[in-house]
Scaffold this motif. Sequence first.
Motif, PDB file in Angstrom:
ATOM      1  N   SER A   2       0.989  -1.057   0.117  1.00 18.70           N
ATOM      2  CA  SER A   2       0.136   0.086   0.055  1.00 18.70           C
ATOM      3  C   SER A   2       0.898   1.253   0.133  1.00 18.70           C
ATOM      4  O   SER A   2       2.010   1.401   0.530  1.00 18.70           O
ATOM      5  CB  SER A   2      -0.901   0.099   1.214  1.00 18.70           C
ATOM      6  N   GLU A   3       0.315   2.165  -0.654  1.00 21.89           N
ATOM      7  CA  GLU A   3       1.100   3.625  -0.500  1.00 21.89           C
ATOM      8  C   GLU A   3       0.937   4.327   0.805  1.00 21.89           C
ATOM      9  O   GLU A   3       0.057   4.273   1.506  1.00 21.89           O
ATOM     10  CB  GLU A   3       0.360   4.637  -1.490  1.00 21.89           C
ATOM     11  N   LYS A   4       2.002   4.973   0.966  1.00 16.54           N
ATOM     12  CA  LYS A   4       2.016   5.902   2.341  1.00 16.54           C
ATOM     13  C   LYS A   4       1.130   6.687   2.123  1.00 16.54           C
ATOM     14  O   LYS A   4       1.081   7.322   1.503  1.00 16.54           O
ATOM     15  CB  LYS A   4       3.740   6.347   2.249  1.00 16.54           C
TER      16      LYS A   4
END
Length: 127
Positions: A2-4
């Motif tokens: 997942s993206e930050k």
Amino acid sequence: MSEKPVHVMYVDPNPNNRRLVKRELEYLGYIVHEIENGPELMASVNLASMSGIDLLLANPTGPFLSPTETLDRIREVYQNQFKIVALTGDITNISEHRATKFLGYDGYIPLPIGENFAEQVESYLHN
């Protein structure tokens, strides 16, 4: 993977502005950190609680210690790790030119926010 998550700090003495902008930013999926005024912002700078911030939106017409002094301190501590953008409805005294050239902001977004607010915020996050 997942993206930050994107963290946006928003400084404005007006609770109505903070509520509206926070709602819009959260709708876009950002994590919003609200601050009411300059002294509170400086306390965040001094406590290093701004690490992890991706964008700082600030109303330069609020009761800051001094907008340029505050910005200079943030840049000194955080070494331009994030953009600092003026977000204000005071279009008579704070133009984009004045905000960027004289006050030291990286950009300017006028209040009230409009339908292109998401694109404006994104442009500062990705440039």
